[in-house]
Design an enzyme around this catalytic site. Structure first.
Site, short mmCIF file in Angstrom:
data_model
loop_
_atom_site.label_atom_id
_atom_site.label_comp_id
_atom_site.label_asym_id
_atom_site.label_seq_id
_atom_site.Cartn_x
_atom_site.Cartn_y
_atom_site.Cartn_z
N CYS B 435 43.47 43.12 41.40
CA CYS B 435 44.59 42.27 41.39
C CYS B 435 45.01 42.63 40.02
O CYS B 435 45.85 43.48 39.63
CB CYS B 435 44.34 41.21 41.48
SG CYS B 435 44.16 40.77 43.32
N GLU B 437 42.51 42.72 36.97
CA GLU B 437 41.38 42.65 36.33
C GLU B 437 41.30 43.62 35.41
O GLU B 437 41.48 44.79 35.67
CB GLU B 437 40.12 42.62 37.37
CG GLU B 437 40.09 41.35 38.27
CD GLU B 437 40.93 41.95 39.61
OE1 GLU B 437 42.19 42.13 39.54
OE2 GLU B 437 40.26 41.65 40.60
#
Lengths: 304, 795
Positions: B435, B437
């Site tokens: 997502c 990170e």
């Protein structure tokens, strides 16, 4: 410390001047345009607004009111606006959000603190603050000077959005701190002005001539109201007047009337004149735009 | 450089990709089971994993889809999802649920059931890692897991979530074999007690190189075979070129742009069939990787933008053809999507700190715009050096309202990586995957360990550690809500509970990590992750240069507003008592209209640039950060936090009763670091200001969603508004922002549920207003108008 009554502070405002701005709507205006879509901005006092459709008749407001301004009559909740001090206690106790208070007092420091919050956004977008209303220029000029000086000190770009109905002295005093004036003109017809707007056409035009001496950044804003001022002759007169008086117009915004404010009148216990105003036709807006274009004006936009 | 739409080839491939129903693909389970039966006990575990991988690559069914230019599927066709019984052995019931469920279903055939029942289950039932993990967890861990205090990423999927080294564009797997051979030769069996395990690991890595080379050779042979039978001369030529490409890669380094893309794709297949790593595997800075190939060939007249874009589009189809491995139980709830989160980074800066935007970056924007596929997730990295033209171009794609690309702050990513101890060179090559990170691409194993339910812990804190939903004592007994005489006492108890649950979670994660290191090495992933070869260590055992474990905090908006509701109303202003509040929560606010009104409408909330609420957010965030950041994991690295939810905020809401901020029982929590739905009422600048009061740079990423109505982003000025908002937020050190342009459908929902959309502001005439405050008639008109102005945007 001086305070001013503010109706609303809108951040991320993208329709009131260059870039992303914070618009401060001061409360109170000397004009009473019949089409005004923010009637709660006209009165110089705090006011309670009622959303009748949300009211569950629980009478919490009646119990809360210290001034006996709220009554229940024939199953309806009635607010006696003469008795109401707009203290706002009932607003907190209404569990259904059917009451709102219009207006809040701020010191200039409090306003500067709020404006400052979006500094990074102004820098990135070329934005700043827009002082609007109601009518900002009919606020205490001492307060406005104090506010504008503080804003200028930290480099904030200032727009003043005005209807022109304020003492000429105020414009003279504030002009050195203002980057751009957004100046409303509605009609040059004295009779119409009186009927739909109120007194003051002469004052408004004189003030514009006066501002023109100090400022080269003037944006003219003309609300176009069907059945009121949308005849081409009247618009032609405005264009001619601007040319005759050599007003340094940067940009002209033609703002088509919309009856979206009408429900707000009910919330304030006011009546709204639906009959005498209409939404202007699209083609009419184009025709009006062309009038200004033909007279040699640049940057004419329909809408904010 | 706007190119025309998709050509016929791409349209067909895309159509096949989006219309095919996902199915279970059992061949992998079947082949892996054969290999395990054959090798288990006869060789070391890493070698056995490698031999099983090789067995799969030697025997799996291949396919080249009609018209495609990039070849290779995880299964035997598009939308075929392999299973990984060595990690998670699905029961027949699991498979029935997968087949029958309405959302995220996978079709399972009669033969699949039969194979699962007769071969897979009998062998793997007691051997799978999932069984081993669940048997190793403490009762406390299990109780917390079942009650939704936290989730566990590794319970049915392997560690992964990474981006490989850029070395794959400069080395073939023959070169990797050479490096491995040299490393083996340098092993010191005299003095190094780990030499034997290193040797086993390196031998395993070598075998996986053979495996991927075999896969390439088999594809070359298949393409030649198909070319021979092909009657269409154009396709015949293409198939022969595919064969030539597969002669080169992955055995050798790629020579052309086309081969570079094919090289990546073979590596992607290797990583994602060796194990089922969380968040698949990502290409990372694809524009920079492909640029040297692109430039070289364009200058020689061998490649033009049309062809370069078409090849990218073929790659996009490949990503979209691979749904995330089928998930079950809590793991499905926390990530309820087919998306496997392969995330492509575009823009940013180069290794030497220069602007990284190049011609391929623009092609990638065109590609995502035209393809509009669920996968791959595409994002842009915006640095101070990124040209405004590129930023605005990305905004133009984003405002079409489907959420891509997302925007990431290059400078923030670099700072986050430096704060976590990476070198500046490695930091500049980093980016985001999954997502949001942050990772040091090619050099880091950055593992997501699970989501952590911050609001649920307040619920327990108010109930003496007791979970009223699951009827269990989960937390410490620190008193009931009314026992806390001050806000400080309450918050202190909350912090103690956080620490208590983080400890349980980490202890579990450490055990799980050790199990993976020992029993589930990933030698292929290790080959392409820097330093695993030189250290002779597996990716799952700390072989990578950096090893980070992330623990993702969920519901910061909900917890902030809940604490604010208590502090403001109970302790600071005595508007109601704690007892009254607890009654209201128990009754789900029914019959407590005034309390409900006060906490929902008359309390400072996160997202409004209000220091009262934002200060609470900072306290919660810092408490969480201080509990997690810097604690050691089992791979020689550290734990760090990030703030993202995927779909877990929905699940974490399900396991909770009503919360003090007025959120009703079982409703979703706030997502990412976005404010609670309807809590922010002052527009986007107040939201980004509130969000920026969080110390993003001490995290491994945060996620912020921003809604817009189409009119705000309309025309050239609208693009400027978006671009300026992105730059402003990034100047405030924000990590990530993505935009939702509100369409008609949302306005209709807002009309029906005004309370949930309190924050929705629409442009009315010469002014803006809250949608909820407009009359029904006007709302209807705006709904009509929105559709219209959206049409204008789509031109």
């Amino acid at each position: 410390m001086n305070q001013a009554l503010v109706l609303n502070i809108q951040r991320f405002s993208i329709h009131d001047g260059e870039g992303i701005r914070t618009t401060i709507f001061f409360k109170g205006c000397g004009l009473h345009c019949k089409w005004c879509h923010n009637p709660e901005s006209q009165n110089y006092k705090m006011q309670i607004m009622r959303y009748e459709e949300r009211c569950k008749k629980c009478v919490a407001c009646i119990r809360a009111c210290p001034n006996n301004a709220v009554k229940k009559l024939d199953g309806k909740i009635i607010l006696d606006r003469d008795k109401c001090h707009a203290c706002g206690i009932c607003v907190d106790y209404c569990a259904y959000n059917s009451l709102e208070i219009a207006g809040k007092y701020y010191t200039s420091d409090e306003l500067v603190d709020i404006v400052k919050k979006d500094n990074i956004i102004y820098e990135e977008s070329g934005g700043g603050v827009t002082l609007s209303g109601g009518e900002v220029m009919s606020q205490s000029i001492e307060f406005l000077l104090e506010l504008c000086k503080k804003l200028k000190k930290i480099g904030i770009h200032i727009y003043i959005d005005t209807c022109g109905f304020a003492p000429v002295e105020s414009y003279r005093k504030i002009a050195p701190y203002v980057d751009t004036f957004l100046y409303d003109i509605k009609t040059l017809d004295v009779e119409k002005h009186r009927q739909f707007i109120g007194e003051g056409l002469e004052v408004i035009l004189n003030n514009l001539i006066e501002i023109n001496k100090f400022s080269s950044n003037i944006n003219i804003r003309i609300p176009i109201i069907g059945q009121v001022n949308d005849e081409l002759d009247g618009m032609s007169n405005i264009a001619n007047w601007l040319l005759e008086n050599k007003i340094k117009v940067q940009c002209i915004n033609l703002l088509p009337y919309h009856n979206t404010g009408s429900t707000k009148y009910e919330r304030l216990g006011l009546s709204y004149d639906h009959e005498s105003m209409a939404v202007p036709e699209q083609w009419k807006m184009e025709d009006i735009k062309n009038i200004f274009k033909e007279k040699g004006f640049q940057n004419i936009k329909v809408g904010g | 450089m706007k190119l025309r739409g998709m050509n016929e080839r791409i349209r067909n491939l895309r159509k096949e990709s989006v219309t095919t129903d996902p199915r279970i693909y059992m061949e992998r389970a079947d082949l892996m089971t054969d290999a395990y039966m054959k090798y288990d006990g006869t060789v070391s575990i890493p070698e056995m994993r490698a031999l099983a991988f090789k067995h799969f690559m030697e025997n799996k069914t291949l396919c080249i889809n009609d018209g495609e230019l990039i070849v290779g599927e995880k299964g035997d066709g598009p939308q075929k999802s392999p299973t990984f019984p060595e990690l998670c052995c699905h029961t027949l019931e699991d498979m029935k649920i997968m087949n029958d469920r309405e959302l995220i279903s996978f079709k399972v055939s009669e033969e699949d059931f039969k194979l699962q029942e007769e071969k897979i289950i009998p062998y793997w039932k007691d051997r799978s890692i999932r069984t081993r993990i669940l048997n190793s967890m403490t009762d406390e861990w299990k109780a917390c897991y079942e009650s939704g205090i936290f989730t566990e990423f590794m319970e049915q999927r392997g560690p992964g979530h990474t981006v490989g080294s850029t070395a794959i564009y400069e080395n073939g797997f023959k070169d990797y074999k050479e490096k491995i051979r040299n490393q083996i030769e340098s092993l010191d069996f005299l003095n190094d007690s780990e030499a034997v395990s290193k040797h086993e690991q390196l031998k395993a890595m070598d075998i996986t190189c053979d495996a991927i080379i075999i896969l390439g050779e088999r594809y070359a042979a298949l393409a030649r075979d198909m070319a021979e039978k092909e009657t269409d001369p154009v396709r015949k030529e293409e198939l022969l070129q595919i064969a030539k490409n597969c002669d080169v890669v992955p055995a050798n380094k790629p020579e052309t742009y086309w081969q570079a893309i094919q090289m990546y794709w073979f590596v992607h297949l290797g990583v994602t069939t060796e194990i089922n790593p969380w968040d698949a595997f990502s290409p990372g800075r694809l524009d920079q990787h492909l640029y040297p190939f692109y430039k070289n060939e364009v200058s020689k007249g061998r490649l033009d933008d049309e062809k370069a874009l078409e090849l990218l589009q073929c790659l996009w189809v490949k990503f979209n053809n691979q749904p995330a491995p089928p998930k079950v139980g809590v793991t499905l709830k926390e990530s309820s999507t087919y998306t496997d989160f392969a995330n492509i980074n575009t823009g940013g800066i180069t290794a030497d700190g220069q602007d990284g935007v190049n011609e391929v970056s623009y092609l990638i924007l065109d590609c995502m715009d035209e393809m509009k596929l669920l996968q791959p997730s595409s994002n842009v990295q915006i640095s101070r050096k990124t040209p405004k033209h590129f930023l605005k171009k990305a905004c133009e794609v984003s405002r079409k309202g489907w959420g891509q690309p997302a925007f990431y702050n290059t400078e923030a990513i670099i700072q986050e990586l430096l704060n976590a101890g990476k070198t500046i060179e490695d930091a500049r090559l980093g980016g985001t995957s999954g997502c949001i990170e942050t990772g040091a691409f090619g050099n880091e194993a950055y593992i997501l360990t699970g989501y952590f339910n911050l609001p649920k812990i307040l619920e327990l804190t108010l109930n003496n550690g007791y979970d009223a939903v699951n009827k269990k004592q989960l937390g410490l007994k620190l008193g009931y809500a009314e026992d806390f005489k001050s806000y400080e006492e309450l918050f202190d108890a909350y912090k103690k509970q956080i620490k208590y649950f983080v400890d349980i979670k980490m202890q579990g994660s450490n055990v799980i990590e050790t199990i993976y290191a020992k029993y589930m090495p990933s030698p292929f992933l290790s080959v392409i992750t820097n330093d695993c070869i030189s250290r002779g260590k597996d990716y799952n055992a700390g072989g990578a240069r950096y090893n980070t474990n992330y623990l993702q905090g969920v519901g910061i908006g909900t917890i902030t507003d809940s604490l604010s509701a208590i502090k403001y109303n109970v302790y600071d202003n005595n508007r109601f008592t704690m007892k009254e509040l607890m009654e209201a929560l128990k009754d789900n606010f029914a019959g407590h209209d005034l309390i409900s009104h006060l906490v929902r409408n008359k309390t400072p909330k996160y997202g409004n640039d209000d220091d009262y609420a934002d200060g609470i957010m900072q306290e919660v965030f810092n408490a969480y950060k201080e509990t997690v950041n810097g604690r050691p994991n089992m791979k020689g690295g550290e734990y760090r936090i990030n703030m993202l939810p995927t779909t877990c905020h929905v699940y974490f809401g399900e396991v909770m009763l009503a919360s003090p901020n007025g959120r009703l029982a079982h409703k979703p929590l706030s997502e990412g670091i976005s404010p609670e739905k309807g809590a922010d009422t002052l527009g986007p600048s107040a939201v980004i200001r509130s969000a920026s009061k969080m110390d993003h740079l001490s995290t491994g990423g945060t996620l912020l969603n921003q809604k817009f109505t189409p009119s705000v982003v309309k025309g050239e000025e609208g693009l400027d508004n978006m671009a300026n908002l992105v730059r402003s937020y990034f100047n405030m050190d924000g990590h990530h922002i993505q935009f939702n342009v509100i369409d008609k459908e949302i306005l209709i929902k807002a009309q029906n549920n005004p309370e949930e959309y309190k924050d929705l502001i629409v442009r009315v005439a010469g002014y803006s207003d809250h949608f909820r405050n407009l009359s029904k008639a006007l709302q209807d008109e705006i709904i009509g108008r929105t559709e219209q102005s959206f049409g204008t945007i789509a031109e």
